[in-house]
Write a protein that holds these residues in place. Structure first.
Motif, mmCIF file in Angstrom:
data_model
loop_
_atom_site.group_PDB
_atom_site.id
_atom_site.type_symbol
_atom_site.label_atom_id
_atom_site.label_comp_id
_atom_site.label_asym_id
_atom_site.label_seq_id
_atom_site.Cartn_x
_atom_site.Cartn_y
_atom_site.Cartn_z
ATOM 1 N N LYS A 92 0.845 -1.194 0.000
ATOM 2 C CA LYS A 92 0.000 0.000 0.000
ATOM 3 C C LYS A 92 0.885 1.251 0.000
ATOM 4 O O LYS A 92 1.886 1.312 0.707
ATOM 5 C CB LYS A 92 -0.917 0.001 1.230
ATOM 6 C CG LYS A 92 -1.984 -1.065 1.198
ATOM 7 C CD LYS A 92 -2.876 -0.996 2.431
ATOM 8 C CE LYS A 92 -2.112 -1.341 3.692
ATOM 9 N NZ LYS A 92 -3.003 -1.337 4.885
ATOM 10 N N GLU A 106 1.956 4.790 0.928
ATOM 11 C CA GLU A 106 1.732 5.775 1.979
ATOM 12 C C GLU A 106 1.577 7.178 1.394
ATOM 13 O O GLU A 106 2.302 7.569 0.478
ATOM 14 C CB GLU A 106 2.898 5.765 2.965
ATOM 15 C CG GLU A 106 2.689 6.726 4.142
ATOM 16 C CD GLU A 106 3.879 6.779 5.085
ATOM 17 O OE1 GLU A 106 3.914 7.703 5.917
ATOM 18 O OE2 GLU A 106 4.765 5.917 4.964
ATOM 19 N N SER A 124 -2.012 12.504 3.473
ATOM 20 C CA SER A 124 -3.437 12.600 3.806
ATOM 21 C C SER A 124 -4.257 12.596 2.532
ATOM 22 O O SER A 124 -3.723 12.688 1.423
ATOM 23 C CB SER A 124 -3.712 13.888 4.591
ATOM 24 O OG SER A 124 -3.435 15.016 3.763
ATOM 25 N N LYS A 125 -5.585 12.497 2.698
ATOM 26 C CA LYS A 125 -6.476 12.648 1.536
ATOM 27 C C LYS A 125 -6.321 14.042 0.945
ATOM 28 O O LYS A 125 -6.313 14.226 -0.271
ATOM 29 C CB LYS A 125 -7.933 12.430 1.953
ATOM 30 C CG LYS A 125 -8.269 11.033 2.442
ATOM 31 C CD LYS A 125 -9.755 10.944 2.779
ATOM 32 C CE LYS A 125 -10.130 9.562 3.313
ATOM 33 N NZ LYS A 125 -9.585 9.323 4.669
ATOM 34 N N VAL A 164 -8.269 5.764 0.250
ATOM 35 C CA VAL A 164 -7.240 6.138 1.222
ATOM 36 C C VAL A 164 -7.715 5.711 2.609
ATOM 37 O O VAL A 164 -8.780 6.115 3.065
ATOM 38 C CB VAL A 164 -6.959 7.658 1.192
ATOM 39 C CG1 VAL A 164 -5.940 8.028 2.266
ATOM 40 C CG2 VAL A 164 -6.456 8.079 -0.179
ATOM 41 N N HIS A 165 -6.896 4.891 3.262
ATOM 42 C CA HIS A 165 -7.279 4.357 4.567
ATOM 43 C C HIS A 165 -6.166 4.570 5.589
ATOM 44 O O HIS A 165 -4.989 4.680 5.226
ATOM 45 C CB HIS A 165 -7.579 2.854 4.459
ATOM 46 C CG HIS A 165 -8.654 2.524 3.483
ATOM 47 N ND1 HIS A 165 -9.994 2.703 3.738
ATOM 48 C CD2 HIS A 165 -8.584 2.043 2.211
ATOM 49 C CE1 HIS A 165 -10.710 2.336 2.692
ATOM 50 N NE2 HIS A 165 -9.877 1.934 1.737
ATOM 51 N N LYS A 166 -6.543 4.606 6.854
ATOM 52 C CA LYS A 166 -5.593 4.782 7.946
ATOM 53 C C LYS A 166 -5.362 3.423 8.606
ATOM 54 O O LYS A 166 -6.295 2.667 8.857
ATOM 55 C CB LYS A 166 -6.154 5.767 8.962
ATOM 56 C CG LYS A 166 -5.180 6.130 10.084
ATOM 57 C CD LYS A 166 -5.847 6.957 11.164
ATOM 58 C CE LYS A 166 -6.278 8.307 10.657
ATOM 59 N NZ LYS A 166 -6.802 9.161 11.769
ATOM 60 N N ASP A 167 -4.079 3.099 8.880
ATOM 61 C CA ASP A 167 -3.794 1.830 9.556
ATOM 62 C C ASP A 167 -3.725 2.053 11.064
ATOM 63 O O ASP A 167 -3.985 3.156 11.561
ATOM 64 C CB ASP A 167 -2.517 1.191 9.020
ATOM 65 C CG ASP A 167 -1.250 1.974 9.391
ATOM 66 O OD1 ASP A 167 -1.362 3.014 10.082
ATOM 67 O OD2 ASP A 167 -0.159 1.539 8.997
ATOM 68 N N LYS A 191 -0.913 5.999 10.079
ATOM 69 C CA LYS A 191 -0.467 6.386 8.743
ATOM 70 C C LYS A 191 -1.575 6.139 7.721
ATOM 71 O O LYS A 191 -2.399 5.245 7.891
ATOM 72 C CB LYS A 191 0.794 5.610 8.348
ATOM 73 C CG LYS A 191 2.021 5.993 9.164
ATOM 74 C CD LYS A 191 3.258 5.256 8.654
ATOM 75 C CE LYS A 191 4.503 5.681 9.422
ATOM 76 N NZ LYS A 191 5.724 4.985 8.941
ATOM 77 N N LYS A 192 -1.557 6.940 6.665
ATOM 78 C CA LYS A 192 -2.604 6.840 5.641
ATOM 79 C C LYS A 192 -2.020 6.240 4.368
ATOM 80 O O LYS A 192 -0.882 6.540 3.989
ATOM 81 C CB LYS A 192 -3.212 8.218 5.380
ATOM 82 C CG LYS A 192 -3.868 8.833 6.613
ATOM 83 C CD LYS A 192 -4.302 10.247 6.369
ATOM 84 C CE LYS A 192 -4.897 10.846 7.650
ATOM 85 N NZ LYS A 192 -3.878 10.991 8.721
ATOM 86 N N TYR A 193 -2.825 5.400 3.707
ATOM 87 C CA TYR A 193 -2.343 4.677 2.540
ATOM 88 C C TYR A 193 -3.340 4.759 1.387
ATOM 89 O O TYR A 193 -4.558 4.761 1.594
ATOM 90 C CB TYR A 193 -2.088 3.199 2.887
ATOM 91 C CG TYR A 193 -0.942 3.008 3.840
ATOM 92 C CD1 TYR A 193 0.359 2.872 3.378
ATOM 93 C CD2 TYR A 193 -1.165 2.980 5.218
ATOM 94 C CE1 TYR A 193 1.420 2.708 4.260
ATOM 95 C CE2 TYR A 193 -0.109 2.813 6.113
ATOM 96 C CZ TYR A 193 1.177 2.678 5.614
ATOM 97 O OH TYR A 193 2.223 2.527 6.472
ATOM 98 N N TYR A 194 -2.785 4.795 0.196
ATOM 99 C CA TYR A 194 -3.570 4.781 -1.045
ATOM 100 C C TYR A 194 -3.323 3.432 -1.706
ATOM 101 O O TYR A 194 -2.171 3.055 -1.959
ATOM 102 C CB TYR A 194 -3.122 5.928 -1.950
ATOM 103 C CG TYR A 194 -3.815 6.007 -3.287
ATOM 104 C CD1 TYR A 194 -5.081 6.584 -3.402
ATOM 105 C CD2 TYR A 194 -3.203 5.524 -4.438
ATOM 106 C CE1 TYR A 194 -5.706 6.674 -4.628
ATOM 107 C CE2 TYR A 194 -3.825 5.611 -5.679
ATOM 108 C CZ TYR A 194 -5.083 6.196 -5.764
ATOM 109 O OH TYR A 194 -5.710 6.274 -6.976
#
Length: 520
Positions: free
Chosen positions: A343, A345, A348-349, A384-387, A391-394
């Motif tokens: 994924k 990183e 942010s969105k 886009v999700h947060k783990d 941290k945020k991932y696309y």
């Protein structure tokens, strides 16, 4: 309606001319101290807001110190180019090859460009240069002066020593991580750009050349080849069905293989270098031109048809390109079902919205983007999700892919060098995990464990008008190494020499062919 088109054309023409004039006048302007310091803060803030791995290679404390120290050195107004030379080394300290500052340089209008083309080939374009052992050499003489020997060392150009300029500008950009092969591989090609930034476009250049023990001082002028005669009007010829078929075949090859008109070659080529077609060689110059899917589909069908048991993949000087292309190519080479990327990183969105979506474009384009922004933001909410760490991932190319229905299962050699960067490094990282693959050449310019790229907006600094490009996505291959900050190392290290280049010798390919004979 016709009058409207004429009005729009005239408006665009004068707008472009005005923009070029404004840019060129700005190059000599002295920018006030407070505005320069403001641009330093603006740059660091943009990096912090958009770059997901800003402190991967250089710690926050060190980078903070570099930006603060830079401001303390600004004690008087300076020009945009002088400011570039102060700010770019600090940006380069991030050690991410996709993130860099563009130098301030002269621009020309379309009318001026046409005038230059009409006057003929420039004094730099009449040669191909390469860099060996800290020296710049003429490796191809395309000039009107045939007395110049290929292999001549360039001592000076208009009194300027190439090494001094190359060493200076090497401080203004970075490879991914700590490797040095990218700069070594590209310095010969970059030199002319460095010179033009410093001195503008020239109609003549005076070269001091050294060949063996002989020194030659020669001036090369912009040259128009008078031997190229104007085309005679074509006589009417009956076009047959065979002519039309040949024309369609040529057009399709140019589209699929990616024809490059400037160099008159194809971006992708497949050849067979043994009489029995047992060895196929696929040269990919970049992953960003041409209709790649039919090329790979047809190429691997042909490889299967000819029963080739060895594939040589040449990625030397391949600077990268499209992610979906390397995933498609990898599907023919993977050993089993695969995940190509982890994924990606992102900060942010909003970093994707601000950096990739809203950045750039005319006023009208920005209005359209604003209209569609809710749709784009809704899409990002889903992707886009947060783990658990915050941290945020696309998610892109993170799902398992099946191996292509027509895969290659034989022995693979991959040729790499310092010019292998970005996408060519990502596919090399994943190929490195296979026991079927042997790498030959030099360490890649792109890092093994990934790069920050993906969306890469170009942002203008408000006062100096310099532009910075920033990668927004940390793109990491699924397979990694514990060695931090270096590229893919070859299993057999081989470097091309000046003599190889002049004689058209390919030591990497020769080693592979000998290795095949030895291990039969």
């Amino acid at each position: 309606m016709k009058k409207i088109f004429i009005y729009v054309f005239i408006l665009l023409y004068f707008t472009q001319c005005s923009s070029v004039k404004k840019n060129n006048e700005h190059l000599t302007a002295l920018i006030p101290i407070d505005q320069l310091k403001s641009d330093v803060d603006f740059t660091y803030k943009k990096l912090q807001n958009l770059h997901p791995q800003l402190y991967w290679y250089t710690s926050k404390s060190v980078l903070d110190y570099k930006f603060d120290s830079l401001k303390s050195t600004i004690r008087e107004p300076i020009t945009p180019l002088q400011f570039y030379k102060k700010l770019s080394p600090v940006v380069a300290a991030v050690r991410q090859g996709h993130t860099y500052l563009y130098p301030a340089s002269m621009q020309v209008t379309k009318k001026e460009t046409k005038a230059l083309i009409k006057k003929g080939t420039g004094p730099f374009s009449q040669f191909d240069f390469d860099f060996f052992d800290n020296k710049l050499y003429v490796v191809n003489n395309k000039s009107y002066d045939k007395s110049i020997k290929e292999g001549s060392e360039v001592i000076t150009v208009n009194g300027i020593k190439p090494l001094a300029l190359i060493e200076e500008y090497n401080n203004y950009y970075s490879s991914d991580g700590y490797n040095t092969t990218l700069k070594t591989a590209t310095s010969g090609k970059r030199f002319t750009s460095y010179f033009t930034v410093e001195n503008g476009i020239k109609d003549s250049l005076t070269y001091t050349l050294k060949y063996k023990d002989s020194i030659q001082l020669i001036t090369i002028r912009r040259h128009k080849d008078d031997s190229i005669k104007k085309k005679e009007p074509k006589t009417q010829k009956r076009i047959t069905a065979l002519d039309r078929a040949k024309s369609r075949t040529i057009r399709r090859k140019k589209r699929v293989n990616g024809y490059k008109a400037d160099s008159k070659n194809y971006n992708r080529n497949l050849d067979f270098i043994e009489k029995d077609s047992s060895v196929a060689i696929m040269k990919i110059r970049s992953f960003n031109k041409g209709d790649f899917r039919p090329f790979y589909k047809e190429s691997f069908r042909k490889i299967e048809k000819y029963k080739s048991n060895t594939l040589i993949l040449d990625l030397r000087d391949n600077g990268g390109g499209r992610l979906n292309e390397i995933v498609d190519l990898y599907s023919y080479l993977a050993d089993s079902t695969f995940v190509f990327l982890d994924k990606s990183e992102v900060v942010s969105k909003s970093s994707l919205i601000e950096g990739a979506y809203f950045n750039g474009g005319s006023f009208g384009v920005k209005i359209l983007k604003a209209i569609y922004a809710p749709i784009v933001y809704s899409y990002l909410l889903l992707t886009v999700h947060k783990d658990t760490s915050g941290k945020k991932y696309y998610a892109t190319q993170t799902k398992p892919h099946k191996v292509n229905t027509n895969p290659f299962n034989g022995k693979i050699y991959v040729m790499i060098n310092g010019g292998s960067f970005s996408a060519s490094s990502l596919i090399s990282s994943n190929l490195k995990s296979s026991k079927r693959v042997t790498f030959v050449g030099e360490e890649t310019g792109g890092a093994f464990n990934g790069t920050v790229a993906g969306f890469m907006p170009v942002i203008k600094l408000p006062n100096s008008k310099l532009k910075i490009r920033i990668g927004l996505m940390m793109m990491a291959p699924h397979h990694k190494t514990e060695i931090k900050g270096h590229g893919i190392f070859p299993d057999k290290e081989i470097s091309t020499t000046l003599e190889d280049r002049l004689k058209g010798n390919d030591p990497e390919l020769n080693w592979i062919l000998n290795d095949l004979i030895t291990n039969q």
